[in-house]
Design an enzyme around this catalytic site. Sequence first.
Site, PDB file in Angstrom:
ATOM      1  N   GLY A  62      18.320  22.659  33.119  1.00 37.36           N
ATOM      2  CA  GLY A  62      18.013  21.395  32.477  1.00 37.36           C
ATOM      3  C   GLY A  62      16.650  21.416  31.809  1.00 37.36           C
ATOM      4  N   SER A  63      15.962  20.304  31.874  1.00 34.29           N
ATOM      5  CA  SER A  63      14.719  20.150  31.114  1.00 34.29           C
ATOM      6  C   SER A  63      13.567  21.012  31.605  1.00 34.29           C
ATOM      7  CB  SER A  63      14.300  18.679  31.107  1.00 34.29           C
ATOM      8  OG  SER A  63      15.226  17.911  30.369  1.00 34.29           O
ATOM      9  N   THR A  64      13.669  21.591  32.804  1.00 35.50           N
ATOM     10  CA  THR A  64      12.602  22.511  33.220  1.00 35.50           C
ATOM     11  C   THR A  64      12.527  23.708  32.280  1.00 35.50           C
ATOM     12  OG1 THR A  64      14.073  23.663  34.776  1.00 35.50           O
ATOM     13  CG2 THR A  64      12.760  21.844  35.647  1.00 35.50           C
TER      14      THR A  64
END
Length: 489
Positions: A218-220
């Site tokens: 995801g956004s990591t």
Amino acid sequence: MNKPLRRIAIFCGLLVLALLIRDNYLQYVKADQLASEKDNRRVAIERYAHPRGDIIVDGNPITGSAESKSGDFKYKRTYKNGPMWAPVTGYSSQAFDGSQLEKLDDGILTGNDDRLFFRKTLDMITGKPQQGGNVVTTLNAAAQKAAYDGLSQRGGKGAVVALEPSTGKILALASYPSYDPSSFSGYSDKDAKAWNTLKNSKAEPMLNRALRETYPPGSTFKVVTAAAALENGLYKSADEHTNSPLPWIMPGTTTPLKNEGNIQCKNVSLREALRLSCNSVFGKVGADLGNDKMLAEAKKFGFDSEQFTPVRSNASVFSDNMNQSQTALSSIGQFNTAATPLQMAMVASAVADDGKLMKPYMVDSLQSSNLDPVEKTQPEEMSQPLSPANAQILQDMMQTVVQKGTGTNAQIPGVTVGGKTGTAQHGVANSANPYAWFISYAKLPDGSSPVAVAVVIEDDQANRDDISGGGLAAPIAKNVMEAVIKSKK
């Protein structure tokens, strides 16, 4: 001598010769193979005839040995806080062999390693029973407890990995749900039942989620995409405004790449895009750079390669041969992108250490039974994903995320914390509960960075609207970082 007697004598002589050849073949040619044959009962009996050496954390053993109550195996393995340490130790079982450090360093732990020859010879001369050596780990007991307690109190499933950025030492490696290796270390029906129960459990407690499970990050993963943008000169500073219209239509499609919530991402700076976690900005960055440049940067962080700690970790994935839209989705940690918690801890670690990525490892040294050193692990630089200047820009961006973005739950008084949240889609058409991620690092007033952490939570029972990296994973990362910092004082 008459002819029949002569024939009998020759035949008997050939039999004796054949016997001698066979005897010498078994003793000298096949000896090593037979001695290590898994079906040779005497080998197994000898292996468990004396206590194993120990696996050590912070100077204290987390393993032991106890006399078996039945059978011809004298000693069996015991574990202290077995479920907490199982992702590190693995198991050693009279019936089911071993795994992880127990398996990889079995020669040291049993005392049969060739490097212990001198020690074994002295013990033989003095009549001292054979003893195993020790495996000294890099783990931090306080950090491991904070990681495991955070996961177990949260429930569901998940994993935590903490690294020391300057060396690559693994400080915590937790996975939940877990198992107690002591429950099947013997050879009884009870041990067999415990083994089968664990193996058949839908919760997969024996799966080392920290090393062997890959999740959409995801956004990591936007930290990797931001690094690629800086390293390739697409943007030169954290506060330069990006060329990112809203809506942004993915190339070759009529589909806009949507942002979560009502956030304003049009032409924002990289800093603001990371703080708000703008999909449209980082998706366009990935599409603008293209698959080749994104893949090259991901590989510098360790993607697409197995890691050996020495326990093997699955390779994280960033795909090749993707079109621009697929590259855009992969650049925000979706599509085919998948990462182990170890891998995402490596990403945070490299940023924290001014762009230098150290090879992760969990065995500090091997010792003989009298604590003489046998082998010492030396820190090893793995790659340089970012220049020091670009790493410091990215640090500043990640610190903004924690100061006034989605990662405020990771703030620690008197400590500079940088981080990135992630809520990764899961299931067909995002039908299942998403994964909650948080990656972070801590910097002390002297500029040193003692710890970088990755946390992932998968909770099928939670309310979908309550799942976020900042809400579920960041508090666990904070507790792990605090535990490491306190242990350094």
